[in-house]
Design an enzyme around this catalytic site. Structure first.
Site, PDB file in Angstrom:
ATOM      1  N   HIS A  21       0.860  -1.190   0.000  1.00 17.04           N
ATOM      2  CA  HIS A  21       0.000   0.000   0.000  1.00 17.04           C
ATOM      3  C   HIS A  21       0.889   1.229   0.000  1.00 17.04           C
ATOM      4  O   HIS A  21       1.939   1.260   0.652  1.00 17.04           O
ATOM      5  CB  HIS A  21      -0.907   0.008   1.236  1.00 17.04           C
ATOM      6  CG  HIS A  21      -2.058   0.961   1.137  1.00 17.04           C
ATOM      7  ND1 HIS A  21      -1.919   2.302   1.405  1.00 17.04           N
ATOM      8  CD2 HIS A  21      -3.360   0.762   0.788  1.00 17.04           C
ATOM      9  CE1 HIS A  21      -3.096   2.899   1.233  1.00 17.04           C
ATOM     10  NE2 HIS A  21      -3.982   1.995   0.858  1.00 17.04           N
ATOM     11  N   ASP A  53      -7.826  -4.587  -0.206  1.00 18.08           N
ATOM     12  CA  ASP A  53      -8.399  -4.890  -1.520  1.00 18.08           C
ATOM     13  C   ASP A  53      -8.334  -6.393  -1.825  1.00 18.08           C
ATOM     14  O   ASP A  53      -9.229  -6.936  -2.469  1.00 18.08           O
ATOM     15  CB  ASP A  53      -7.660  -4.115  -2.617  1.00 18.08           C
ATOM     16  CG  ASP A  53      -7.791  -2.617  -2.442  1.00 18.08           C
ATOM     17  OD1 ASP A  53      -8.925  -2.163  -2.225  1.00 18.08           O
ATOM     18  OD2 ASP A  53      -6.781  -1.904  -2.512  1.00 18.08           O
TER      19      ASP A  53
END
Length: 433
Positions: free
Chosen positions: A310, A368
């Site tokens: 991320h 995600d």
């Protein structure tokens, strides 16, 4: 004495001082808004990697610690103790609701879930195979054509009514987009269901039989909504703020956020993750995983590992821990532990968590990765993942927009540039060129 920062120049220009602002947590900020007036110079910061564009009290992220706070509350406590509408109330108002405030808020949202019947005609103007995010961008923007009474972005009462309408109607619009793409009849909201149960019914019910609510699945989707409700000054939130700074109406500002969220580097990440898993499954599944991992590690390869790492979190994504729990609850409830795609996903997770290449680079599974798996298990098509994200993020966008408009330092957004083009020159008449 207040802290200051001194900027000096090697060309002999005089040094200048700027105040250093201190937040309640996080890095200090050098206040350079007077830089151009004092020096005639701008700063250069592509992607705003070192720029604080606003003061905010809503969401705080500590990427090194893997910490996410909504109004000071850790995301794991919110996700385990609150439902999505409680979270909405918190983000909008700064505090969690008491029992009466919660009942009133839920009642208010519940009775604004229907959309104008002419929205159905507007929807039919899209091709049935249009991407849901294209449909959502148009439909959210179109809300401003139906609610002329709440278009003044500088009117607090208008913004409040628009906020309730947007939070309430987004599930209805997403469900409408889905039903339209499948050719099934639209299902109207039902006021005796919770926010998330109502959405699942609008998505999956048909007139042929009564829809049975599964509390485990509703709780899973509710958690997805909570985990995606806000995430500080990301691309779509910054877009909403920038759009709103021009004085445009709330519906247009949120539609701009929806459009920005569509990008695969932002809201489309979980869709991209499922596409990657499907392609890997089609290529041979678990047996081909070592070859896939080798390509991911190869700098000369174009293969990317989606759903891991991320930009903000340099440690484990705190939302991923919660989503991983939910993922296994859903797979267990639906008996999908042995589904080939899910087995592949879990094997990929195992590799990433144990392979030194990924561990050393802190490429841990992010939210995600798990949310895409959960949504697929719930029966939500991959193309709708980002629309679900937009539904959840709407409350964060609204809270950020309201905060910006109440900020006395608020001005219309106007980034500067480092111009590298041609200097002034004369136009040669066409017949002489």
């Amino acid at each position: 004495m207040s802290n200051t920062a001194t900027l000096s120049f090697s060309d002999g220009s005089p040094s200048v001082e700027f105040p250093v602002l201190k937040g309640t947590v996080g890095p200090d900020v050098v206040d350079i808004k007077s830089l151009y007036a004092k020096t005639g110079k701008f700063t250069y910061d592509p992607g705003f990697m070192s720029t604080a564009a606003c003061r905010s009290q809503i969401t705080y992220i500590d990427g090194d610690k893997g910490e996410l706070l909504y109004r000071g509350f850790p995301i794991d406590q919110i996700a385990k103790s609150c439902d999505f509408l409680e979270t909405c109330y918190l983000l909008l108002n700064g505090e969690l609701p008491n029992a009466k405030q919660n009942r009133d808020f839920v009642d208010l949202v519940t009775h604004h879930t229907m959309v104008h019947e002419q929205m159905h005609q507007f929807l039919r103007g899209f091709r049935r195979d249009a991407h849901p995010m294209a449909v959502m961008t148009g439909m959210v923007g179109a809300l401003s054509a139906f609610y002329h009474d709440t278009l003044d972005i500088n009117n607090a009462e208008h913004r409040h009514i628009a906020a309730i309408r947007l939070i309430a109607k987004m599930p209805t619009l997403v469900a409408m987009a889905y039903k339209y793409s499948t050719g099934q009849p639209m299902i109207y909201p039902k006021n005796d269901l919770s926010y998330t149960a109502n959405f699942m019914r609008m998505m999956f019910a048909t007139p042929c039989e009564e829809y049975v609510v599964n509390d485990v699945l509703v709780r899973a989707l509710d958690r997805i909504f909570i985990l995606h409700a806000d995430h500080e000054q990301n691309a779509s939130t910054s877009t909403v703020r920038l759009c709103g700074s021009s004085g445009t109406n709330p519906y247009a500002a949120i539609a701009a956020g929806v459009a920005c969220l569509w990008g695969p580097a932002h809201g489309g990440a979980n869709e991209a993750c499922l596409v990657m898993l499907n392609e890997l499954q089609a290529a041979g599944g678990v047996e081909k995983l070592p070859d896939f991992i080798a390509k991911v590690k190869d700098k000369n390869s174009n293969v990317r590992l989606m759903g891991f790492g991320h930009r903000v979190y340099k440690n484990y994504d705190p939302r991923a821990t919660l989503m991983r729990e939910t993922c296994h609850e859903v797979l267990g409830e639906l008996g999908l532990q042995n589904d080939p795609l899910f087995k592949l996903a879990m094997e990929l997770e195992k590799v990433a968590l144990n392979d030194e290449y990924f561990v050393s680079r802190k490429l841990y599974p992010n939210v995600d990765f798990y949310s895409g798996i959960v949504q697929r298990a719930l029966g939500i098509p991959t193309s709708l993942f980002t629309a679900i994200f937009a539904l959840a993020r709407t409350v964060g966008w609204i809270a950020q927009l309201n905060e910006m408009l109440a900020d006395p330092d608020q001005k219309i957004g106007r980034p500067r540039q480092l111009f590298m083009g041609a200097t002034k020159r004369d136009v040669v008449p066409l017949h002489q060129r």
